[in-house]
Design a protein around this motif. Sequence first.
Motif, short mmCIF file in Angstrom:
data_model
loop_
_atom_site.label_atom_id
_atom_site.label_comp_id
_atom_site.label_asym_id
_atom_site.label_seq_id
_atom_site.Cartn_x
_atom_site.Cartn_y
_atom_site.Cartn_z
N GLU A 256 62.73 -25.21 -24.19
CA GLU A 256 63.40 -25.78 -23.06
C GLU A 256 63.62 -27.01 -22.59
OE1 GLU A 256 66.38 -25.35 -20.15
OE2 GLU A 256 65.85 -23.96 -21.74
N ALA A 257 62.29 -27.59 -22.54
CA ALA A 257 61.84 -29.06 -22.22
C ALA A 257 62.52 -30.18 -22.97
CB ALA A 257 60.43 -29.31 -22.14
N ILE A 258 62.57 -29.67 -24.27
CA ILE A 258 63.16 -30.48 -25.20
C ILE A 258 64.82 -30.60 -25.14
CG2 ILE A 258 63.55 -31.09 -27.82
CD1 ILE A 258 60.86 -30.00 -28.25
N GLN B 198 64.09 -43.94 -22.89
CA GLN B 198 63.76 -43.40 -24.34
C GLN B 198 62.41 -42.99 -24.54
OE1 GLN B 198 65.29 -45.97 -27.24
NE2 GLN B 198 67.31 -46.00 -26.80
N GLN B 199 61.46 -43.90 -23.99
CA GLN B 199 60.01 -43.83 -24.03
C GLN B 199 59.38 -42.48 -23.14
OE1 GLN B 199 57.66 -45.42 -25.72
NE2 GLN B 199 56.17 -43.92 -25.29
N VAL B 200 60.16 -42.32 -22.30
CA VAL B 200 60.00 -40.99 -21.46
C VAL B 200 60.31 -39.67 -22.10
CG1 VAL B 200 60.63 -39.90 -19.21
CG2 VAL B 200 60.04 -42.17 -18.97
N SER B 201 61.69 -40.05 -22.80
CA SER B 201 62.14 -38.89 -23.63
C SER B 201 61.27 -38.63 -24.68
CB SER B 201 63.66 -39.31 -24.11
OG SER B 201 64.45 -39.16 -23.08
N PHE B 202 60.90 -39.46 -25.50
CA PHE B 202 59.67 -39.39 -26.56
C PHE B 202 58.56 -38.69 -26.11
CE2 PHE B 202 56.55 -40.97 -29.29
CZ PHE B 202 56.73 -40.52 -30.24
N ASP B 203 57.85 -39.30 -25.12
CA ASP B 203 56.58 -38.46 -24.54
C ASP B 203 56.81 -37.01 -24.01
OD1 ASP B 203 55.55 -40.92 -24.69
OD2 ASP B 203 55.69 -41.52 -22.69
N ALA C 9 56.22 -31.41 -25.62
CA ALA C 9 56.69 -29.97 -25.57
C ALA C 9 56.43 -29.49 -27.15
CB ALA C 9 58.36 -30.21 -25.63
N TYR C 10 56.36 -30.48 -28.09
CA TYR C 10 56.13 -29.87 -29.50
C TYR C 10 54.49 -29.55 -29.59
CZ TYR C 10 60.55 -30.37 -31.70
OH TYR C 10 61.93 -30.42 -32.08
N ALA C 11 54.05 -30.31 -28.91
CA ALA C 11 52.31 -30.02 -28.90
C ALA C 11 52.10 -28.69 -28.21
CB ALA C 11 51.35 -31.16 -28.11
N ASP C 12 52.71 -28.37 -27.35
CA ASP C 12 52.57 -27.18 -26.29
C ASP C 12 53.18 -25.88 -27.44
OD1 ASP C 12 51.65 -28.65 -24.27
OD2 ASP C 12 53.60 -28.51 -23.14
N LEU C 13 54.31 -26.29 -28.12
CA LEU C 13 54.71 -25.05 -28.79
C LEU C 13 53.81 -24.88 -29.94
CD1 LEU C 13 57.01 -23.40 -29.89
CD2 LEU C 13 58.14 -25.32 -30.97
N LYS C 14 53.22 -25.87 -30.40
CA LYS C 14 52.10 -25.82 -31.90
C LYS C 14 50.93 -25.00 -31.06
CE LYS C 14 49.38 -28.25 -35.05
NZ LYS C 14 49.05 -29.30 -35.62
#
Length: 212
Positions: free
Chosen positions: A18-20, A52-57, A62-67
């Motif tokens: 959802e965050a992504i 863009q940097q904020v979005s990247f972070d 979000a992917y780290a949490d998903l993993k």
Amino acid sequence: MALNVGPDFKQRWLKVPEAIRQTFIDDLGRVCDVLNPSTDIQQWLVNDQQQQQVSFDKIESAYADLKAQLIEDARIRKQLALEKALEEKREAEQAYAEQLKRDEELRFAAQTQALTMMQHNLDREVQHYAARYHKNPETGLAGLSQSLSVSEGQMLSELESVRVRLELEAETQIEMAVSDFRAKLKAAAQEEIDYILENSNFSTESTSSQAS
């Protein structure tokens, strides 16, 4: 111009955290702002670099949490599978132990019945011989009467010895059956303990704690 998002977009979009998805929506909104004639392009470019940097972070987090969630889910599934396997093994061992118990009970009942029958036959034989030699003939030599009396005593003594020997043999067989049953139960319990230690994370965690 039609926007081409590729095949299976809906499935791929719903699988994204959802965050992504919210980050992508925010980025699209920011892109739409540049199309507004009243937008200051220079200010928009400066702001866009920051966003863009904020979005990247956000996406990386979000992917780290998903993993981490996927790893935790896999660990839970493995733990549940191990617990299920242990429960099935425990139920199988319990059924095996109950079957052993029933077999031993049947064996003990059969032995008891056989011993009871042997005791009954022995008592009947004793009564039979006792009835035959209960009274000595009134006629005849005194030596013959004494001889018969001695033979009767020896016979009863031998029958009593046979009865005692049979009882001792029965007790020995029962003790052996009980000992064998206890040994089988002990072996089954030890096998379950070894299985739990081998398939659980306890030994690994204990080794890691000692290493630390």
